[in-house]
Design an enzyme around this catalytic site. Structure first.
Site, PDB file in Angstrom:
ATOM      1  N   TYR A  34       0.842  -1.201   0.000  1.00 35.18           N
ATOM      2  CA  TYR A  34       0.000   0.000   0.000  1.00 35.18           C
ATOM      3  C   TYR A  34       0.882   1.258   0.000  1.00 35.18           C
ATOM      4  CZ  TYR A  34      -4.258  -2.755   0.952  1.00 35.18           C
ATOM      5  OH  TYR A  34      -5.321  -3.633   0.882  1.00 35.18           O
ATOM      6  N   SER A  52     -13.423  -2.628  -0.736  1.00 35.87           N
ATOM      7  CA  SER A  52     -14.253  -1.801  -1.617  1.00 35.87           C
ATOM      8  C   SER A  52     -15.735  -1.991  -1.303  1.00 35.87           C
ATOM      9  CB  SER A  52     -13.934  -2.128  -3.080  1.00 35.87           C
ATOM     10  OG  SER A  52     -14.004  -0.978  -3.885  1.00 35.87           O
ATOM     11  N   PRO A  53     -16.126  -1.870  -0.030  1.00 36.28           N
ATOM     12  CA  PRO A  53     -17.517  -2.159   0.352  1.00 36.28           C
ATOM     13  C   PRO A  53     -18.518  -1.170  -0.231  1.00 36.28           C
ATOM     14  CG  PRO A  53     -16.343  -1.189   2.206  1.00 36.28           C
ATOM     15  CD  PRO A  53     -15.313  -1.469   1.145  1.00 36.28           C
ATOM     16  N   LEU A  54     -18.021  -0.016  -0.692  1.00 31.99           N
ATOM     17  CA  LEU A  54     -18.907   0.967  -1.333  1.00 31.99           C
ATOM     18  C   LEU A  54     -18.822   0.874  -2.853  1.00 31.99           C
ATOM     19  CD1 LEU A  54     -18.096   4.058   0.946  1.00 31.99           C
ATOM     20  CD2 LEU A  54     -19.831   2.285   1.289  1.00 31.99           C
ATOM     21  N   GLY A  78     -16.216   1.335  -4.632  1.00 32.97           N
ATOM     22  CA  GLY A  78     -15.211   2.242  -5.175  1.00 32.97           C
ATOM     23  C   GLY A  78     -15.701   3.650  -5.429  1.00 32.97           C
ATOM     24  N   GLY A  79     -16.883   3.965  -4.960  1.00 32.44           N
ATOM     25  CA  GLY A  79     -17.332   5.351  -5.066  1.00 32.44           C
ATOM     26  C   GLY A  79     -18.078   5.668  -6.337  1.00 32.44           C
ATOM     27  N   THR A 126     -21.415   8.881  -8.385  1.00 27.46           N
ATOM     28  CA  THR A 126     -21.241   9.826  -9.488  1.00 27.46           C
ATOM     29  C   THR A 126     -21.475   9.231 -10.868  1.00 27.46           C
ATOM     30  OG1 THR A 126     -18.922   9.198  -9.490  1.00 27.46           O
ATOM     31  CG2 THR A 126     -19.508  11.139  -8.196  1.00 27.46           C
TER      32      THR A 126
END
Lengths: 300, 300, 300
Positions: free
Chosen positions: C53, C210-212, C214-215, C219
């Protein structure tokens, strides 16, 4: 008729009758009883249902016929399913189609099925579809309770892939007794995804829904269907079948996994033809002719 | 040469020779014997066959060579396969290509192979393809009988996916000793479908057919092949290989599952080059350069 | 906060914080320490890392913060990963991106992580990606050595498919404690490939990266994302969530496999919102509305 052992003191007739469309046949309860008894006369003792068939109506129709002659109940095996929630005027609380394998729903659904059938036990209860939200512990609790209370004798699943079957089975005291899957000469998916192999590994016999491939074989002008139909007609003559249906049943019955086809017709002559398929045989070469026509290329 | 243990008192040479095309080399039996002995001189003792190779002719050609010098039999491992039925003038009863893993066919096929090879035992018999009509009990009975009679020492499969391997293995007293699969730097399917992992799980070494990817790598102007060829040439120089073939063999030999490549060439210099690959090494980074060139993108 | 038991005397906070982007937040070490302690104040004790990371920089940044207050170490669970080798100016010997699960690399990577974190043990080490070159014996040796030396308390994997998980698990004395996978309302792959079922079968809780999704959900004007967003907004109001994020977390937290979402935000208010999702509930019907919007069709 040949019988298939599913568990201790529980066997099915090799040919099962499926009541999916009972509500479409415009049978009153006397006529339905007559139909059931005609099935029994030729050895079919296993009747396949689901809570949702006929928009939640079929179990009750069947139960009303049974009530005319309660002595029949002991002579047949009643199979039903739960776990799908349909959009339906009979279930106004459902806004979408979804699955529910919660303990609460399984238990309630069985109790409702018992009321519909006017009986105090089911022979086999199936989870209708693999539920991505399944909590295997909860399902196991529901099954345990229903078995202990004498409401269900044995449990199985429908349309479960191997990982789903293995998961649920691992949580149960009594192993699942069947997996009811879509399988036919024109629907070969389960030969390629490990499901049939798993049935053989677990030594359970699959039930086959849509064993004739939904009827498209008779009429469709899709290239695949034309190709398969041609081979079926050839083999019909070779094996002495009277119809393409019989060839399709024989194709399933010849498979070593002891597939139990679910006959869905309300016409007695078609049910009789299905049962008579048990007397037909097919060579491996004939089996593969159909298999290869269906997949569209020879084996590798 | 390094040997791979398959069972008690049964090992293969790490490099296996495959006789698939023996009928194409225009070798008389003396020349074929010479070729076999040249293989043995460099440590290859395992020879791979199938009943169907050369349109059902290769086993017999090989057997005629063996008959010239019967003492060889004890020094080699004979592998053959059954289960495919080819359309062939030598098998006029076959109208289509299909599979047959019935007990009767397995036993007959082995007896025919023994006659062809002029020997009284096979070292390993493989079921050639997974058969959708396989009855694992029947296969187990055939294997049991053949083993008890001393006709086959051990059993394996070819081209079996994990669910198929697991199924058959569960019915056998003696576990399957290998799975012969298509695997090469240009054919990566079995890295993605659980087959290689299963070999490692079961602690069996896979045999690799078409370990060079069928030769297309040398000549094809397909984008993928051009890309892989470029990397192979680069690594050829880095690891001191004399040919792309050697890089391809080294790529397989480097894998921890102890892949046994089946060399299919009838030219001794190419067989020697394959064996010399055992002396080469490749870093993980080089292994992945080839892997990534083949899949067409870097690892995730 | 609810805790998830992974092994004897090892539990994680149900919500995990992921330090993937720590290097992007422009936090000095005091600020980072403050952030860590704020997480701890709301019950998050488990921090997810990987050697790679921040281009091999995040572990060290985190370690420098820990060094400001060494007493924290005992109160948190440090998770890190190894096995990927990145092209990086910090690793000039890497010419390509590849995997390395050799014993040597695993041990070295852990020792380097310990130095970076300025600690003498990791709570859990994960193999970052399934490695087609994995030698399960070597991985087992590395794990055994690291455990015996007290350097790592328990081991898991990330992104492993069932066959890969089963393979490695079979070689280990202590079973793998988790599989960290990509899973979210907009990334459903692991519901269809047996991975979630395997976690339930093995009775391990998956970690969700990435529970969301990745955003993109916030959008993107991709058709799928618009469709899902609409449903999420509807359900946000129904369940009393303050944001779509909370609905997405609740969707994961509602699943019976006890998914542990990894929150990747450096903004404390978003972390707090994630934790508050633990107080929300969602009906099965709502869960499936999201599921069906994501797959683009209702269940079968």
């Amino acid at each position: 008729m040949e019988r298939v052992q599913l568990a201790n003191e529980l066997s099915f007739s090799r040919i099962v009758h499926g009541m999916w469309r009972l509500d479409k046949w415009q049978y009153d309860k006397e006529k339905a009883l007559e139909f059931i008894e005609s099935c029994m006369d030729i050895g079919i003792t296993t009747f396949d249902h689901a809570d949702i068939y006929g928009n939640y109506s079929v179990e009750e129709l069947f139960g009303q016929s049974l009530a005319l002659k309660p002595s029949i109940r002991q002579k047949i095996e009643l199979v039903t399913k739960c776990g799908i929630k349909l959009i339906s005027k009979n279930r106004p609380e459902h806004k979408i189609k979804y699955y529910d394998t919660s303990k609460e729903h399984i238990v309630l659904s069985v109790e409702n099925s018992l009321k519909n059938f006017q009986t105090d036990y089911l022979d086999v209860l199936l989870i209708h579809r693999p539920d991505p939200m399944m909590n295997p512990s909860e399902v196991a609790e529901a099954f345990y309770k229903l078995k202990k209370e004498g409401k269900v004798r044995a449990f199985g699943v429908s349309n479960f892939l191997p990982s789903q079957f293995k998961l649920l089975n691992a949580y149960l005291d009594d192993p699942l007794v069947t997996n009811q899957i879509e399988i036919s000469a024109t629907y070969l998916d389960h030969f390629g995804n490990g499901t049939i192999e798993q049935c053989q590994y677990e030594k359970i016999a699959p039930m086959a829904w849509s064993p004739l491939g939904g009827g498209a074989i008779l009429t469709s002008d899709e290239e695949k269907m034309i190709r398969v139909r041609k081979v079926l007609n050839k083999i019909k003559d070779e094996i002495g079948a009277v119809s393409i249906d019989q060839v399709l049943y024989t194709w399933l019955l010849t498979h070593p996994s002891k597939i139990m086809p679910i006959v869905g017709s309300g016409k007695m002559e078609r049910v009789i033809a299905a049962v008579k398929s048990l007397e037909l045989t097919m060579t491996r070469q004939q089996w593969f002719e159909i298999f290869e026509a269906s997949r569209g290329r020879e084996v590798d």
